[in-house]
Design an enzyme around this catalytic site. Structure first.
Site, PDB file in Angstrom:
ATOM      1  N   HIS A 136       0.737  -1.111  -0.066  1.00 24.40           N
ATOM      2  CA  HIS A 136       0.076  -0.203  -0.094  1.00 24.40           C
ATOM      3  C   HIS A 136       0.840   1.315  -0.081  1.00 24.40           C
ATOM      4  O   HIS A 136       1.950   1.371   0.787  1.00 24.40           O
ATOM      5  CB  HIS A 136      -0.912  -0.097   1.216  1.00 24.40           C
ATOM      6  CG  HIS A 136      -2.014   1.082   1.226  1.00 24.40           C
ATOM      7  ND1 HIS A 136      -2.021   2.315   1.218  1.00 24.40           N
ATOM      8  CD2 HIS A 136      -3.335   0.801   1.089  1.00 24.40           C
ATOM      9  CE1 HIS A 136      -3.130   2.969   1.221  1.00 24.40           C
ATOM     10  NE2 HIS A 136      -3.918   1.919   0.877  1.00 24.40           N
ATOM     11  N   ARG A 196      -6.322  10.212  -0.359  1.00 22.03           N
ATOM     12  CA  ARG A 196      -6.148  10.760  -1.609  1.00 22.03           C
ATOM     13  C   ARG A 196      -7.466  10.854  -2.366  1.00 22.03           C
ATOM     14  O   ARG A 196      -7.823  11.680  -3.138  1.00 22.03           O
ATOM     15  CB  ARG A 196      -5.330   9.604  -2.187  1.00 22.03           C
ATOM     16  CG  ARG A 196      -3.734   9.875  -1.862  1.00 22.03           C
ATOM     17  CD  ARG A 196      -2.915   8.932  -2.540  1.00 22.03           C
ATOM     18  NE  ARG A 196      -3.017   7.644  -1.729  1.00 22.03           N
ATOM     19  CZ  ARG A 196      -3.130   6.397  -2.367  1.00 22.03           C
ATOM     20  NH1 ARG A 196      -3.073   6.586  -3.956  1.00 22.03           N
ATOM     21  NH2 ARG A 196      -3.240   5.165  -1.684  1.00 22.03           N
TER      22      ARG A 196
END
Length: 627
Positions: free
Chosen positions: A250, A270
């Site tokens: 990740h 994000r």
């Protein structure tokens, strides 16, 4: 030796999203079901999935549908996905989300009352149904309540002690048992973590829902349970593991302080407008857009900023590229010396959202950084870096039934391979759990309808107990399980991590061989009553086996694709397209074989432009599919 015994139709190993959804399905079909979980009920790692559940409900954008979701999933997996699993997942995910609502899930809503959906990396449209940044927690809470309601219905109908669905918490399975004549599943051998007492579960069906393998790596977002138990159990039972070289790092785990390094920073930061910056404050992701994605992602900051105001008008920001691309970009910035003080990069959400919006939309992230790192993300940037997060590889299963190659053995969720190909899109994990957890339950019911009733062999039960007690036997060169685990994590992190080199992975295999030999001499003190050292010694057997699968498959795949990045083979190689690697266990140890991916159905290929397909298929393959 006296061993506690229980008889059931189905044993579900794991109480995360996949395990609970499978158990609900088998119970609703009248099957006596046991859920066996390693930790406390409700503490499954699924709660760490924060961003949302990917499902093409079209609430945020009416153009979204299952075909677009399928297309995004195949693109994210670089076309190594089991296409039938990707199709079923895309088709059925919306129904599974709506079903959760009927169970009592409380999703965030749009102004007109529909389920809210947010952006996530690799998804063309806002597609993730969410509950703030605590979606996994809500999913587990909801499924738990459904389990409890089914138990209460049993109590009301049959009496207080007659539940046809029972949870055995803090109970670890060490072996799967099969019958003698035809190798069908006959049950499982386990122990109570608190008392150390052994338990025999007799059942013709086992559904594996044990999650991932992340605790084999030093820096990981995974919790302590993720020791590859289901992968190893299936392998030793005779099943194959597929795509084990593909491990997802990740892009954003915490990097500071050291005590919390690797803890997940949800992608929804994000998705809600967070941007990545280097040590000089520059937004660097524009430098790392692969050619294959050039048409879909903004290559200037102005264009990316316009997308936030009107997502339909412009290409997406590069921070929303698939996870493998973002993780490699961050790693490159750090290696180039443009990283943060503590070895990461900066994630900035404060520029885009107001403090009130951040605390409302990202409450867990705000609390996590404030409490663990003394950082207020409403005004300060987060330090983040790649962390081992998910394994795309797992038990090779039939897409429609979740059945493995071993009669009576099924798998769903992260322990099952194929759905995500070489890289998983964020949000697809939670819908994967629901879609294939249900299908595993359906498959188990169909299998049992054929009338299977195998019995475990007593000799196998005795052997399982003997193996479990080996760490208590004295050894001439005694090894400490904690020290051995630390060495394993370092080997995997350094030599089979986010960036791989053939020579280093060969060294990793040599080191893994040495560790496996030393593991024969693991010694723990005390007795079986709540002995964490003993628990780890048993877990190490699984971690060493699964780590070898990852390393052996990664050595063979001489290309970079998805979650597998070779510094010595930096691009996708035509010779490897549509080629899968399957791990099995032979007398000589782990064996890895190549196998060809099944041809994609023509009507699904028509969802892609011919130019894109030529990056993953030969002209001959496309002609054969068309004709």
């Amino acid at each position: 030796m006296r061993i506690e015994q229980h008889d059931y139709d189905v044993i579900v190993i794991g109480a995360g999203g996949a395990g609970l959804r499978a158990a609900i399905e088998t119970r609703q079909r009248g099957l006596r079901t046991a859920v066996v979980c390693k930790s406390l009920f409700g503490k499954a790692h699924t709660v760490m999935a924060e961003g949302g559940i990917a499902a093409s409900m079209g609430n945020a954008n009416p153009h979204d549908d299952w075909q677009v979701h399928f297309r995004d999933t195949m693109r994210g997996g670089k076309f190594l996905n089991n296409w039938r699993m990707a199709e079923l997942h895309a088709r059925e995910a919306p129904q599974r989300v709506w079903e959760l609502e009927t169970y009592g899930a409380l999703f965030d809503r749009t102004a007109d009352g529909r389920i809210s959906q947010r952006n996530f990396g690799g998804h063309e449209y806002p597609r993730l149904a969410h509950v703030g940044d605590r979606t996994g927690l809500e999913l587990i809470r909801t499924l738990q309540q459904k389990i409890v309601s089914l138990q209460q219905a049993d109590f009301a109908e049959h009496g207080e002690h007659e539940a046809r669905l029972k949870v055995f918490q803090e109970c670890t399975v060490t072996e799967l048992l099969k019958d003698a004549p035809d190798g069908r599943i006959a049950g499982a051998f386990a122990y109570w973590r608190e008392s150390g007492r052994y338990v025999l579960f007799r059942a013709p069906v086992v559904i594996l829902a044990t999650g991932g393998i992340g605790k084999s790596f030093k820096v990981t977002s995974n919790s302590w349970e993720y020791t590859g138990d289901g992968h190893a159990l299936a392998l030793r039972a005779g099943a194959a593991l597929i795509n084990m070289e593909f491990v997802q790092f990740h892009p954003t785990g915490m990097v500071w302080p050291p005590s919390v390094k690797g803890i997940l920073v949800t992608e929804s930061v994000r998705g809600d407008g967070g941007v990545l910056r280097d040590s000089g404050g520059r937004r660097f992701m524009f430098d790392y857009i692969p050619d294959v994605f050039k048409d879909n992602y903004a290559d200037t900051e102005d264009e990316a900023d316009r997308w936030y105001a009107d997502p339909e008008a412009n290409r997406r920001p590069p921070e929303l590229l698939p996870r493998d691309e973002v993780a490699r970009a961050i790693n490159s910035e750090i290696k180039a010396g443009r990283g943060s003080e503590h070895g990461g990069v900066f994630l900035d959400i404060a520029t885009r959202l107001t403090p009130d919006e951040i605390t409302r939309r990202l409450p867990s992230m705000h609390h996590q950084f404030r409490e663990l790192a003394d950082v207020d993300i409403t005004g300060e940037m987060m330090e983040v870096g790649p962390t081992c997060h998910y394994v795309m590889g797992g038990v090779e299963v039939d897409p429609d039934t979740a059945a493995s190659g071993v009669p009576g053995l099924f798998a769903a969720g992260e322990v099952a391979g194929g759905m995500h190909g070489s890289n998983r899109l964020g949000g697809n994990s939670l819908s994967d759990l629901l879609v294939f957890g249900r299908r595993a339950g359906l498959g188990a019911a169909e299998y049992l309808a054929a009338g299977h009733g195998p019995e475990p062999r007593q000799s196998d039960v005795d052997d399982a107990a003997e193996r479990a007690e080996q760490p208590f036997a004295p050894a001439a060169n005694a090894e400490n399980p904690y020290a051995l685990h630390s060495e394993l994590q370092q080997v995997m992190n350094d030599l089979v991590g986010i960036i791989r080199v053939g020579e280093q992975m060969q060294d990793a295999l040599r080191r893994l061989d040495e560790l496996r030999e030393r593991a024969r001499n693991l010694v723990v003190e005390g007795n079986r009553q709540f002995n964490p050292g003993w628990h780890l010694a048993l877990d190490l057997r699984n971690m060493l086996l699964v780590s070898e699968c990852v390393a052996r498959a990664a050595v063979l795949r001489t290309e970079s694709r998805g979650g597998h990045t070779r510094d010595d083979h930096p691009g996708m190689a035509p010779t490897w397209r549509r080629t899968l690697l399957a791990c099995s266990l032979s007398r000589d140890g782990v064996r890895v074989d190549e196998q060809r991916q099944l041809p994609v159905r023509p009507d699904l290929l028509e969802l892609f432009a011919a130019e894109e397909l030529r990056k993953y298929f030969t002209d001959e393959e496309l002609a054969a599919a068309a004709g």
